[in-house]
Design an enzyme around this catalytic site. Sequence first.
Site, PDB file in Angstrom:
ATOM      1  N   ASP A   1      -7.488  -3.540   5.038  1.00  0.00           N
ATOM      2  CA  ASP A   1      -7.614  -2.251   4.648  1.00  0.00           C
ATOM      3  C   ASP A   1      -8.217  -1.860   3.530  1.00  0.00           C
ATOM      4  O   ASP A   1      -8.503  -2.872   2.347  1.00  0.00           O
ATOM      5  CB  ASP A   1      -6.268  -1.516   4.841  1.00  0.00           C
ATOM      6  CG  ASP A   1      -5.108  -1.926   3.719  1.00  0.00           C
ATOM      7  OD1 ASP A   1      -5.447  -3.173   3.297  1.00  0.00           O
ATOM      8  OD2 ASP A   1      -4.625  -1.158   3.041  1.00  0.00           O
TER       9      ASP A   1
ATOM     10  N   GLU B   1      -2.204  -3.243   3.087  1.00  0.00           N
ATOM     11  CA  GLU B   1      -1.768  -3.565   1.749  1.00  0.00           C
ATOM     12  C   GLU B   1      -1.722  -2.383   1.007  1.00  0.00           C
ATOM     13  O   GLU B   1      -0.894  -2.226  -0.287  1.00  0.00           O
ATOM     14  CB  GLU B   1      -2.564  -4.509   1.497  1.00  0.00           C
ATOM     15  CG  GLU B   1      -2.232  -5.449   0.220  1.00  0.00           C
ATOM     16  CD  GLU B   1      -2.539  -4.799  -1.209  1.00  0.00           C
ATOM     17  OE1 GLU B   1      -1.878  -5.453  -2.108  1.00  0.00           O
ATOM     18  OE2 GLU B   1      -3.525  -4.049  -1.149  1.00  0.00           O
TER      19      GLU B   1
HETATM   20  N1  LIG Z   1      -5.644  -6.000  -4.807  1.00  0.00           N
HETATM   21  C1  LIG Z   1      -4.323  -5.797  -4.896  1.00  0.00           C
HETATM   22  C2  LIG Z   1      -4.331  -4.359  -4.858  1.00  0.00           C
HETATM   23  O1  LIG Z   1      -5.013  -3.611  -5.131  1.00  0.00           O
HETATM   24  N2  LIG Z   1      -2.650  -3.944  -4.799  1.00  0.00           N
HETATM   25  C3  LIG Z   1      -2.509  -2.524  -4.685  1.00  0.00           C
HETATM   26  C4  LIG Z   1      -1.149  -2.682  -3.884  1.00  0.00           C
HETATM   27  C5  LIG Z   1      -0.154  -1.628  -4.081  1.00  0.00           C
HETATM   28  C6  LIG Z   1      -0.184  -0.481  -3.396  1.00  0.00           C
HETATM   29  N3  LIG Z   1       0.875   0.179  -3.896  1.00  0.00           N
HETATM   30  C7  LIG Z   1       1.715  -0.530  -4.630  1.00  0.00           C
HETATM   31  N4  LIG Z   1       1.139  -1.722  -4.719  1.00  0.00           N
HETATM   32  C8  LIG Z   1      -2.058  -2.187  -6.129  1.00  0.00           C
HETATM   33  O2  LIG Z   1      -2.165  -0.977  -6.487  1.00  0.00           O
HETATM   34  O3  LIG Z   1      -1.857  -3.027  -7.102  1.00  0.00           O
HETATM   35 ZN   LIG Z   2      -6.317  -5.972  -2.666  1.00  0.00          ZN
HETATM   36 ZN   LIG Z   3      -6.313  -2.647  -3.858  1.00  0.00          ZN
END
Ligand SMILES: NCC(=O)N[C@@H](Cc1c[nH]cn1)C(=O)O
Ligand SMILES: [Zn+2]
Ligand SMILES: [Zn+2]
Length: 476
Positions: free
Chosen positions: A100, A166
């Site tokens: 995603d 994610e």
């Molecule tokens: N590449 C990892 C990433 O971007 N993770 C997101 C995940 C997330 C969404 N809400 C909480 N954590 C990030 O914003 O770090």
């Molecule tokens: Zn990511």
């Molecule tokens: Zn991300």
Amino acid sequence: MAPQLDGFFSQVDSLSDHFIERLRKAVAIPSISAEEARRPDVVRMGNFLADELKALGAEVELRELGKQPHKEHLDLPPVVLARYGNDKSKRTILVYGHYDVQPADLSDGWNTKPFELTIDEKDRMLGRGSTDDKGPVLGWLNAIEAHQKAGVDFPVNLLMCFEGMEEYGSEGLEDLINAEGKKYFADADAVCISDNYWLGTEKPCLTYGLRGCNYYSIEVSGPGADLHSGVFGGTAQEPMTDLVRTMATLVDTNGKIQIPGIMEQVAPITADEETLYDEISFEMETLHEALGSKTTIFEDKKLTLMGRWRYPSLSIHGVEGGFSAPGAKTVIPAKVIGKFSIRTVPDMDIDKTNECVYKYVNEQFAKLGSKNTMKVFAQHTGKWWVASPSHWNFNAASKAVERVWNVKPDFTREGGSIPITITFEEATGKNVLLLPMGSSTDGAHSINEKLDKRNYIEGIKLLGAYLHYAAEEPTS
Ligand SMILES: NCC(=O)N[C@@H](Cc1c[nH]cn1)C(=O)O
Ligand SMILES: [Zn+2]
Ligand SMILES: [Zn+2]
């Protein structure tokens, strides 16, 4: 003995156009997990990955996760589970990534169409998801294909777990991993995640820590419907005014969190940690380049790294329900929802942090003496993670970096969050390594996200080389 990698490496070079085409197809699917209307595209992206994996000879399962919590009309996208190889004499490496992406719209300020991979004169491959995380996810598939076409034996069994939520807090995945830790993932000897970035643009790193993320909403409502500000301005108490005043009390201009009980939970700095930052290759200039301005809180490298890795931060993200389009609309919104998050660090506790936030926000709102109604709640939470890099998994990755990039990697922590990392560690009981492909200027989550062609192609070599070194690294 160093593994024979030349055949694999030259095959990656020969297939580079094909691998870029694969990324182009993936970027063209707007798999935005946060937008309900895009859910079919997220599912399409999961199917695309599954089909590509099947074509490469992997055994693939699409695992359904049921309904999305708080949005019961929506099915969660499937988790793609796959296995490539089942040779008991080989190590098994479990890799995770996400298919995603964050929302993206040309009107946000992109120079190119976000869902059309565009390669510019500097060989930057622009497109949403190019670096986060479609490029790295495809890196594993590409590594398999290059081995096949080069006729090089694949050095390990590969278990893959690719999710589609994610960027929305990995909803539904935790239960699956906990359930499969000793089943589908039982054979895993170590875990590798490629979903973060180098600290700068030239020096690769291996990452052993992440911040957690508690994401909150503050909902303020009063009037029964949006109102004419000429008719009702000066007569009604306005939700947006109350929200903005409440949100303004959360953090100051230098990022100092104003909520009591947050900083008190942060682990004290140790003597070892004090010396660690000097060794890290990190330039404030590169940060300014990635930031697109010189508006940093600190001028100093060590304080900046500490601010990103080992202290919590509070960011205000936006307001749902407010007027945000260009132009001038004289409306009083009836209900507004402010969004903010706290990146958490050792030794912060999720529930304790929530309690501090709820207490403080309720107190601040009460001070306004408003007749409007306010609710504050956590949308999703994810714990921080810090692991030991003294493990064969990190040794293998370090050798792979040296082989591909001719330099020893830095060992870093990361300010972002991959909440599922700690779940993998706990459910499998195995070491987890973060092995990034992209660099600090890639603009993940931002406009003009890109992955340099060099990082993609050398990154495929890196992932493959890591698997070779992991196959033969002595147990530590
Ligand atoms: N590449 C990892 C990433 O971007 N993770 C997101 C995940 C997330 C969404 N809400 C909480 N954590 C990030 O914003 O770090
Ligand atoms: Zn990511
Ligand atoms: Zn991300």
